[in-house]
Design a protein around this motif. Structure first.
Motif, short mmCIF file in Angstrom:
data_model
loop_
_atom_site.label_atom_id
_atom_site.label_comp_id
_atom_site.label_asym_id
_atom_site.label_seq_id
_atom_site.Cartn_x
_atom_site.Cartn_y
_atom_site.Cartn_z
N HIS A 179 7.04 -19.61 28.51
CA HIS A 179 5.93 -20.09 27.67
C HIS A 179 5.70 -21.57 27.53
O HIS A 179 6.52 -22.39 27.26
CB HIS A 179 6.34 -19.45 26.44
CG HIS A 179 5.01 -19.37 25.51
ND1 HIS A 179 3.82 -20.22 25.36
CD2 HIS A 179 4.40 -18.33 24.67
CE1 HIS A 179 2.95 -19.73 24.66
NE2 HIS A 179 3.14 -18.60 24.49
N LYS A 180 4.62 -22.07 28.14
CA LYS A 180 4.48 -23.39 28.38
C LYS A 180 4.06 -24.26 27.12
O LYS A 180 4.00 -25.33 26.85
CB LYS A 180 3.51 -23.81 29.43
CG LYS A 180 4.19 -23.40 30.89
CD LYS A 180 3.26 -23.90 31.86
CE LYS A 180 3.77 -23.27 33.36
NZ LYS A 180 2.98 -23.65 34.61
N ASN A 181 3.32 -23.49 26.12
CA ASN A 181 2.44 -23.85 25.11
C ASN A 181 3.15 -24.03 23.53
O ASN A 181 2.36 -24.10 22.64
CB ASN A 181 1.04 -23.05 24.97
CG ASN A 181 0.31 -23.48 26.38
OD1 ASN A 181 0.51 -24.74 26.96
ND2 ASN A 181 -0.36 -22.47 27.12
N LEU A 182 4.43 -23.74 23.57
CA LEU A 182 5.05 -23.49 22.34
C LEU A 182 4.90 -25.11 21.78
O LEU A 182 5.40 -26.00 22.35
CB LEU A 182 6.33 -23.04 22.30
CG LEU A 182 6.45 -21.39 22.59
CD1 LEU A 182 7.86 -21.07 22.72
CD2 LEU A 182 5.62 -20.69 21.72
N THR A 183 5.04 -25.19 20.45
CA THR A 183 5.23 -26.54 19.78
C THR A 183 6.69 -26.71 19.38
O THR A 183 7.35 -25.67 19.40
CB THR A 183 4.12 -26.56 18.75
OG1 THR A 183 4.51 -25.37 17.57
CG2 THR A 183 2.92 -26.33 18.84
N LEU A 184 6.95 -27.70 19.17
CA LEU A 184 8.29 -28.33 18.40
C LEU A 184 9.00 -27.34 17.12
O LEU A 184 9.80 -26.79 17.22
CB LEU A 184 8.53 -29.84 18.00
CG LEU A 184 10.06 -29.99 17.43
CD1 LEU A 184 10.78 -29.83 18.55
CD2 LEU A 184 9.82 -31.64 17.23
N GLY A 185 7.62 -27.14 16.38
CA GLY A 185 8.00 -26.23 15.20
C GLY A 185 8.23 -24.93 15.43
O GLY A 185 8.99 -24.34 14.90
N GLU A 186 7.63 -24.29 16.41
CA GLU A 186 7.82 -22.87 16.87
C GLU A 186 9.31 -22.81 17.49
O GLU A 186 10.12 -21.85 17.11
CB GLU A 186 6.66 -22.62 17.89
CG GLU A 186 5.39 -22.37 17.26
CD GLU A 186 4.10 -22.04 18.16
OE1 GLU A 186 3.20 -21.47 17.96
OE2 GLU A 186 4.35 -22.62 19.32
N ILE A 187 9.52 -23.75 18.38
CA ILE A 187 10.80 -23.72 19.08
C ILE A 187 12.09 -23.97 17.78
O ILE A 187 12.99 -23.34 17.73
CB ILE A 187 11.17 -25.09 19.94
CG1 ILE A 187 9.86 -24.58 21.08
CG2 ILE A 187 12.57 -25.04 20.65
CD1 ILE A 187 10.41 -23.54 21.80
N TYR A 188 11.92 -24.84 16.86
CA TYR A 188 12.75 -24.79 15.84
C TYR A 188 13.00 -23.61 15.00
O TYR A 188 14.07 -23.15 14.79
CB TYR A 188 12.14 -25.94 14.88
CG TYR A 188 13.08 -25.90 13.67
CD1 TYR A 188 14.21 -26.52 13.42
CD2 TYR A 188 12.47 -25.38 12.27
CE1 TYR A 188 15.02 -26.44 12.28
CE2 TYR A 188 13.26 -25.51 11.25
CZ TYR A 188 14.41 -25.83 11.13
OH TYR A 188 15.40 -25.75 9.88
N MET A 189 11.92 -22.77 14.85
CA MET A 189 12.04 -21.38 14.23
C MET A 189 13.08 -20.65 15.02
O MET A 189 13.59 -19.73 14.45
CB MET A 189 10.36 -20.71 13.95
CG MET A 189 9.64 -21.72 12.79
SD MET A 189 10.62 -22.11 11.41
CE MET A 189 10.70 -20.35 10.88
N LEU A 190 12.77 -20.65 16.18
CA LEU A 190 13.49 -19.75 17.23
C LEU A 190 15.05 -20.34 17.11
O LEU A 190 15.94 -19.51 17.16
CB LEU A 190 12.90 -19.71 18.65
CG LEU A 190 11.52 -19.15 18.58
CD1 LEU A 190 11.02 -19.40 20.19
CD2 LEU A 190 11.43 -17.69 18.31
N TRP A 191 15.12 -21.54 17.34
CA TRP A 191 16.28 -21.99 17.47
C TRP A 191 17.24 -21.75 16.03
O TRP A 191 18.18 -21.33 16.07
CB TRP A 191 16.21 -23.59 17.78
CG TRP A 191 17.71 -24.39 17.58
CD1 TRP A 191 18.69 -24.41 18.42
CD2 TRP A 191 18.01 -25.24 16.44
NE1 TRP A 191 19.44 -25.40 17.98
CE2 TRP A 191 19.42 -25.75 16.72
CE3 TRP A 191 17.53 -25.51 15.21
CZ2 TRP A 191 20.07 -26.84 15.91
CZ3 TRP A 191 17.99 -26.31 14.42
CH2 TRP A 191 19.42 -26.87 14.73
N ALA A 192 16.47 -21.80 14.91
CA ALA A 192 17.14 -21.52 13.72
C ALA A 192 17.66 -20.50 13.21
O ALA A 192 18.69 -19.97 12.83
CB ALA A 192 16.05 -21.89 12.51
#
Length: 254
Positions: A64-77
């Protein structure tokens, strides 16, 4: 082999332009000539090494190329919260909210070394302690590393980033000063105890407990009566809680 403006050899594929910038060139696996630029020689060499390495491996197909940092943070969290202790996670979450969240709407693939450099110097120029800057760098880098592993972005810009020397030097001075002021002197301790006895502060007994046992604040506030053996004069430390306690002390004569 390229040279700088003074005639010094810089290595294969690297030269200095008339405007002072350094340029590195290489041929990728498709036979196309690629150029990289920087005002810093070390930085352009790092970029060249990184680019050649990625070219040899071949760029992975992103999920997925269009994820934002905030969305990645939620997945990482979701993954990270289960891997670390509650106290540690509370610190991670606090650091992200206070210092990193400002970049939450950035596309994860747009976060590059220039943004990393801006992030570090913004913290430094806002008088953040070097230990705080290092902690922010570590957490931000972990989020980017997670994104690379999950194939949401191509690379982690923190991998080749080196902390500027002046920030490192400030860190050494701060660490030295902290070490010098780490412990209360006997006079300071006695003065503090007299203050507690005289003014009957709300957390007075807790302060004394921490002072004379050496336990952490998180361990002290997690104590229950079942952890205390009055007969054998023993306290059992079995857990810790992370909460913020704000105590406002008025000026008093001691």
């Amino acid at each position: 082999m390229g040279k700088d403006l003074k005639g010094k050899e810089l290595g294969v594929g690297i030269c200095q332009l008339k405007d002072g910038r350094y340029m590195a060139r290489y041929t990728n696996r498709y036979g196309k000539r690629m150029s990289l630029y920087s005002w810093n020689l070390k930085e352009v060499r790092t970029k060249l090494t990184k680019a050649k390495y990625e070219d040899e491996l071949g760029r992975p197909e992103l999920i997925h190329k269009n994820l934002t940092l905030g969305e990645i943070y939620m997945l990482w969290a979701k993954e990270k919260e289960d891997e670390v202790r509650p106290n540690t996670w509370a610190i991670y979450r606090g650091v992200y909210t206070k210092h990193i969240k400002q970049y939450e709407f950035y596309n994860i693939n747009s976060i590059n070394e220039d943004i990393v450099r801006e992030f570090i110097f913004n913290l430094y120029n806002n008088n953040a302690k070097v230990s705080t800057i290092k902690q922010c760098k570590m957490i931000f880098s972990n989020i980017m590393k997670f994104s690379v592993e999950k194939k949401y972005c191509l690379s982690n810009p923190f991998t080749y980033y080196k902390m500027p020397k002046k920030i490192k030097d400030d860190g050494k001075r701060q660490a030295k000063k902290l070490k010098e002021n780490k412990y209360m002197t006997v006079q300071q301790r006695e003065c503090f105890l007299r203050f507690l006895d005289k003014h009957k502060r709300l957390y007075g007994n807790l302060y004394k407990l921490l002072m004379f046992t050496g336990m952490r604040i998180s361990e002290g506030i997690a104590l229950k009566w079942e952890n205390v053996d009055l007969k054998n004069r023993t306290i059992y430390i079995e857990e810790a809680n992370y909460i913020k306690i704000k105590c406002f002390l008025k000026k008093h004569k001691i």
